[in-house]
Design an enzyme around this catalytic site. Structure first.
Site, mmCIF file in Angstrom:
data_model
loop_
_atom_site.group_PDB
_atom_site.id
_atom_site.type_symbol
_atom_site.label_atom_id
_atom_site.label_comp_id
_atom_site.label_asym_id
_atom_site.label_seq_id
_atom_site.Cartn_x
_atom_site.Cartn_y
_atom_site.Cartn_z
ATOM 1 N N ASP A 55 -50.687 45.793 -36.256
ATOM 2 C CA ASP A 55 -51.030 44.179 -36.767
ATOM 3 C C ASP A 55 -52.374 44.690 -37.563
ATOM 4 O O ASP A 55 -53.373 45.027 -37.023
ATOM 5 C CB ASP A 55 -51.553 43.496 -35.551
ATOM 6 C CG ASP A 55 -51.889 42.211 -35.768
ATOM 7 O OD1 ASP A 55 -51.817 41.724 -36.954
ATOM 8 O OD2 ASP A 55 -52.250 41.490 -34.997
ATOM 9 N N SER A 90 -61.701 42.202 -32.120
ATOM 10 C CA SER A 90 -60.425 42.310 -32.699
ATOM 11 C C SER A 90 -60.693 42.696 -34.197
ATOM 12 O O SER A 90 -61.378 42.078 -34.798
ATOM 13 C CB SER A 90 -59.419 41.343 -32.530
ATOM 14 O OG SER A 90 -59.119 40.864 -31.257
ATOM 15 N N HIS A 109 -53.868 39.282 -37.130
ATOM 16 C CA HIS A 109 -54.248 37.951 -36.473
ATOM 17 C C HIS A 109 -55.488 37.384 -36.735
ATOM 18 O O HIS A 109 -55.885 36.091 -36.429
ATOM 19 C CB HIS A 109 -53.800 37.966 -35.000
ATOM 20 C CG HIS A 109 -54.725 38.827 -34.084
ATOM 21 N ND1 HIS A 109 -54.910 40.370 -34.111
ATOM 22 C CD2 HIS A 109 -55.925 38.671 -33.266
ATOM 23 C CE1 HIS A 109 -55.686 40.772 -33.278
ATOM 24 N NE2 HIS A 109 -56.516 39.727 -32.822
#
Length: 568
Positions: free
Chosen positions: A209, A276, A176
């Site tokens: 992810d 992230s 992402h």
């Protein structure tokens, strides 16, 4: 056009300040050597000039490579202002709050709608965890493999440099984060464009992810980024996560990471926005990848990316395998097809992940791949090819085994079971052929079909033999009895013969006849040869005799003479 040229010249001047200083040092040394006449001094000055000249050449080459790659300086992100009071409502702007920045106080407009919409993004927010504090660091104290990822001038996340088994170096980060159109890598204030780099492997699952991107080696070397190794996470491990406002203003936090299943990690480490994709480090090795937060549980979440590469067995080499062995004694083990079926029957739930087209199914402590289940379902035959994948032209060698029934076997050079019917009816004489010793037919379906055909033929032949023998044989008892029955009189009447009428029955009885009067006894049955049944002609004789006796017994009307005789 002119603006771009001016901008490039400006960047060259900024990066070449050290080169100009080195060149000035070289000129000063050369002038000092020119003003002296002593040979030893000239030798020393010559050595110093050569060292400075080599220094200048190396710096110029480095700056030229940076210019070719498009290296630019990182834009320093200003520190955020701090709110120092309660928000109040202003009719002109809405809710405002007093804040302080760089020693100055001012009012800040609070966008309530933006705050409420951001609070609904449960999977992307970061969390502060108890007993885990952020510690400021210098850029030199961060791991060599850590890089900041920029989308133009906006910091989007973090990543790291790892090496594959083929020697290629990859960028590892969250998917992402990469989907925000990452355009630059940044390290120690320098940015390198990486637009258009191909993706090697990825997984879009929320619990797994990650993305693996192939980045040129010169981009890593210009920034001075090191290579990290991947290790498998233990069941419970202390990890450190790094992040910050930019590549120079960095922080770190330490906490405990635990495995929920072979791919899912929960961490009790404080993080902030923009962290992230940051690796989870354990003793200079990467053991996980930070993804976001789980506010309902009060923890942050990460993925065990090393385990993903260990399962698919490609892309990246995973080191330190003794932390997470493949044997059944380890915290997670691979299942075979039979054990996987047993787990499903026991009601154990499996979560399905997709890693670059490879399907992996995991429970809390066990995992298997769809490819392993498919291979186990279709075991290869003797030719080395799965039965379901074989073509019509493929032939499989099978062992020759005779079937367990009489005259079983097929002949060479003939269709399966085509010649098993070796008996033919020739004027009541049966001829039998020799019995084959083995069956060379390959398909079992052909054998069964041939056997059914043989049984049908044999049944037809037996039926024909029985019918012919019943018509042609003259000496059997059945034929003699049949001829004798045909010689007797038949009770059946010809079609032209009229039916005999019975005499009318009187409605009143004679006064002189007694109710118990019996008719004449029927004629005795003539005894024939033993075992012969009464014929229909004898029955017709008795019926005619009984009719005559009945007609004699009916009296006429009573007379006075008969009445006087009775009185006497």
């Amino acid at each position: 056009m002119g603006c771009s040229v001016v901008g490039n010249c400006k960047s060259v001047m900024l990066m070449s300040r050290m080169s100009w200083s080195k060149l000035a040092l070289l000129i000063s040394v050369a002038m000092a050597a020119a003003m002296t006449d002593s040979p030893p001094t000239l030798i020393c000055m010559g050595i110093l000039v050569s060292v400075v000249l080599n220094w200048i050449v190396c710096a110029v080459c480095e700056e030229a490579s940076e210019l070719i790659l498009g290296v630019s300086l990182e834009t320093t992100r200003p520190s955020p202002a701090r709110v120092i009071g309660e928000p109040v409502f202003d009719p002109r702007y809405g809710y405002v709050a007093p804040a302080i920045y760089d020693g100055k106080s001012f009012d800040v407009i609070l966008p309530i709608s933006a705050l409420s919409s951001a609070s609904t993004r449960k999977e992307t927010v970061e969390m502060a965890v108890e007993n885990s504090r952020l510690q400021p660091l210098e850029s030199s104290q961060t791991p060599k493999s850590l890089v900041a990822l920029y989308s133009q001038d906006l910091l989007s996340g973090w990543g790291s440099r790892i090496k594959g088994p083929d020697g290629q170096e990859y960028l590892l980060t969250a998917l992402h984060v990469w989907e925000t159109n990452i355009s630059h890598l940044c390290k120690d204030g320098k940015k390198v464009p990486i637009s258009g780099c191909p993706i090697v492997a990825s997984s879009a699952d929320s619990d797994l992810d990650f993305v693996l991107v192939s980045v040129p080696k010169n981009a890593w070397s210009v920034l001075g980024v090191g290579v990290a190794r991947l290790e498998l996470l233990k069941r419970r491990t202390v990890v450190t996560v790094y992040g910050g406002l930019d590549s120079k203003t960095t922080y770190c936090a330490t906490g405990v990471a635990e495995l929920e299943n072979p791919f899912r990690i929960v961490t009790k480490v404080t993080t902030t926005g923009g962290w992230s994709g940051s690796p989870l480090y354990h003793k200079d090795a990467i053991v996980g990848l930070h993804l976001g937060a789980r506010p309902s549980a009060g923890v942050n979440r990460a993925c065990n990316v090393a385990m993903a590469f260990r399962v698919v067995r490609k892309f990246v080499t995973v080191e330190n395998s003794e932390l997470y062995p493949d044997q059944s004694s380890g915290p997670a083990r691979e299942l075979d097809a039979e054990t996987y079926t047993e787990r499903l029957e026991q009601g154990i739930a499996f979560t399905e992940y997709n890693i670059s087209g490879i399907t992996v199914k995991t429970s809390d402590r066990e995992w298997t791949t769809a490819e392993a289940l498919r291979v186990a379902r279709y075991k290869p035959l003797g030719g080395g090819k799965a039965w379901g994948d074989s073509d019509d032209e493929d032939t499989q060698e099978t062992a020759i085994r005779p079937l367990n029934y009489q005259r079983a076997g097929s002949l060479r050079g003939s269709p399966p079971l085509a010649n098993l019917s070796s008996t033919r009816a020739t004027s009541g004489v049966t001829k039998e052929s020799s019995i084959p010793t083995a069956c060379l037919s390959d398909p079992l379906e052909s054998r069964v079909a041939g056997l059914e055909k043989l049984c049908a033929e044999r049944f037809t032949e037996m039926f024909e033999l029985l019918r012919q023998s019943s018509q042609n044989s003259k000496s059997s008892l059945g034929q003699a009895a049949d001829r004798k029955q045909k010689s007797d009189r038949s009770s059946s009447k010809p079609e032209g013969l009229k039916e005999s009428k019975r005499p009318p029955i009187c409605n009143w009885q004679s006064l002189t006849s007694k109710p118990s009067t019996r008719g004449p006894d029927p004629a005795p049955v003539s005894a024939e040869s033993p075992g012969v049944v009464k014929t229909s002609s004898q029955k017709s004789k008795r019926s005619r005799t009984r009719g005559k006796s009945t007609s004699r017994q009916v009296p006429a009307s009573p007379s006075p003479k008969s009445g006087s005789a009775t009185s006497k």
